[in-house]
Motif scaffolding. Structure first.
Motif, PDB file in Angstrom:
ATOM      1  N   ALA A 162       0.814  -1.223   0.000  1.00 22.75           N
ATOM      2  CA  ALA A 162       0.000   0.000   0.000  1.00 22.75           C
ATOM      3  C   ALA A 162       0.848   1.275   0.000  1.00 22.75           C
ATOM      4  O   ALA A 162       0.608   2.168  -0.822  1.00 22.75           O
ATOM      5  CB  ALA A 162      -0.980  -0.015   1.169  1.00 22.75           C
ATOM      6  N   PRO A 163       1.861   1.412   0.872  1.00 22.07           N
ATOM      7  CA  PRO A 163       2.663   2.639   0.845  1.00 22.07           C
ATOM      8  C   PRO A 163       3.438   2.807  -0.467  1.00 22.07           C
ATOM      9  O   PRO A 163       3.634   3.936  -0.931  1.00 22.07           O
ATOM     10  CB  PRO A 163       3.632   2.481   2.019  1.00 22.07           C
ATOM     11  N   ILE A 164       3.828   1.715  -1.070  1.00 21.29           N
ATOM     12  CA  ILE A 164       4.519   1.784  -2.365  1.00 21.29           C
ATOM     13  C   ILE A 164       3.550   2.307  -3.417  1.00 21.29           C
ATOM     14  O   ILE A 164       3.888   3.196  -4.202  1.00 21.29           O
ATOM     15  CB  ILE A 164       5.088   0.411  -2.746  1.00 21.29           C
ATOM     16  N   HIS A 165       2.346   1.769  -3.432  1.00 17.56           N
ATOM     17  CA  HIS A 165       1.340   2.232  -4.382  1.00 17.56           C
ATOM     18  C   HIS A 165       1.023   3.710  -4.167  1.00 17.56           C
ATOM     19  O   HIS A 165       0.863   4.472  -5.130  1.00 17.56           O
ATOM     20  CB  HIS A 165       0.076   1.383  -4.284  1.00 17.56           C
ATOM     21  N   ALA A 205      -1.353   6.351  -5.987  1.00 19.49           N
ATOM     22  CA  ALA A 205      -2.624   5.748  -5.585  1.00 19.49           C
ATOM     23  C   ALA A 205      -3.101   6.370  -4.272  1.00 19.49           C
ATOM     24  O   ALA A 205      -2.300   6.859  -3.474  1.00 19.49           O
ATOM     25  CB  ALA A 205      -2.472   4.241  -5.413  1.00 19.49           C
ATOM     26  N   LYS A 206      -4.401   6.341  -4.066  1.00 18.31           N
ATOM     27  CA  LYS A 206      -5.000   6.847  -2.833  1.00 18.31           C
ATOM     28  C   LYS A 206      -5.907   5.768  -2.232  1.00 18.31           C
ATOM     29  O   LYS A 206      -6.451   4.934  -2.948  1.00 18.31           O
ATOM     30  CB  LYS A 206      -5.841   8.095  -3.119  1.00 18.31           C
ATOM     31  N   ASN A 207      -6.050   5.823  -0.918  1.00 17.26           N
ATOM     32  CA  ASN A 207      -7.024   4.994  -0.194  1.00 17.26           C
ATOM     33  C   ASN A 207      -6.910   3.496  -0.479  1.00 17.26           C
ATOM     34  O   ASN A 207      -7.903   2.839  -0.805  1.00 17.26           O
ATOM     35  CB  ASN A 207      -8.443   5.499  -0.515  1.00 17.26           C
ATOM     36  N   PRO A 208      -5.711   2.903  -0.363  1.00 13.16           N
ATOM     37  CA  PRO A 208      -5.607   1.451  -0.590  1.00 13.16           C
ATOM     38  C   PRO A 208      -6.389   0.686   0.475  1.00 13.16           C
ATOM     39  O   PRO A 208      -6.402   1.041   1.648  1.00 13.16           O
ATOM     40  CB  PRO A 208      -4.105   1.169  -0.482  1.00 13.16           C
ATOM     41  N   ARG A 209      -7.076  -0.371   0.000  1.00 13.86           N
ATOM     42  CA  ARG A 209      -7.865  -1.193   0.925  1.00 13.86           C
ATOM     43  C   ARG A 209      -8.119  -2.553   0.295  1.00 13.86           C
ATOM     44  O   ARG A 209      -8.046  -2.710  -0.913  1.00 13.86           O
ATOM     45  CB  ARG A 209      -9.180  -0.502   1.270  1.00 13.86           C
TER      46      ARG A 209
END
Length: 103
Positions: free
Chosen positions: A27-30, A35-39
């Protein structure tokens, strides 16, 4: 408008738990690539509980395209694909869908 990229994975309960942990690192890599709001979403009523939906948001289709290009040019994607294939034999990539919120 918000665009959401959803990557669908299918696997055993153990493989899905491992994917959840690996996604926490991804997620932090994305996010660093835009990217925003990974889930991760999993059906609890209806749907298919043997699937996980990894979702990330973008402000535009262009932002998604830039993200995808950045992942590819950095080599992150090919490394991630190799890692998944070697580490998660009971996990299967199903598809990636880009959706737009029309509300």
């Amino acid at each position: 408008m918000t665009y959401t990229a959803t990557t669908i994975w299918e696997g055993t309960p153990e493989a899905l738990l491992k994917l959840i942990e690996a996604s926490k690192a991804s997620a932090p890599i994305h996010e660093s690539f835009g990217a925003k709001n990974p889930r991760i979403l999993q059906a609890v009523l209806g749907g298919q509980s043997d699937r996980l939906h990894y979702c990330i948001d973008f402000d535009s289709a262009e932002a998604y395209g830039k993200f995808a290009d950045s992942l590819e040019s950095s080599g992150w994607m090919s490394g991630a694909n190799t890692f998944v294939a070697e580490s998660f034999p009971d996990l299967k990539f199903v598809s990636t869908v880009l959706s737009i919120n029309r509300i």
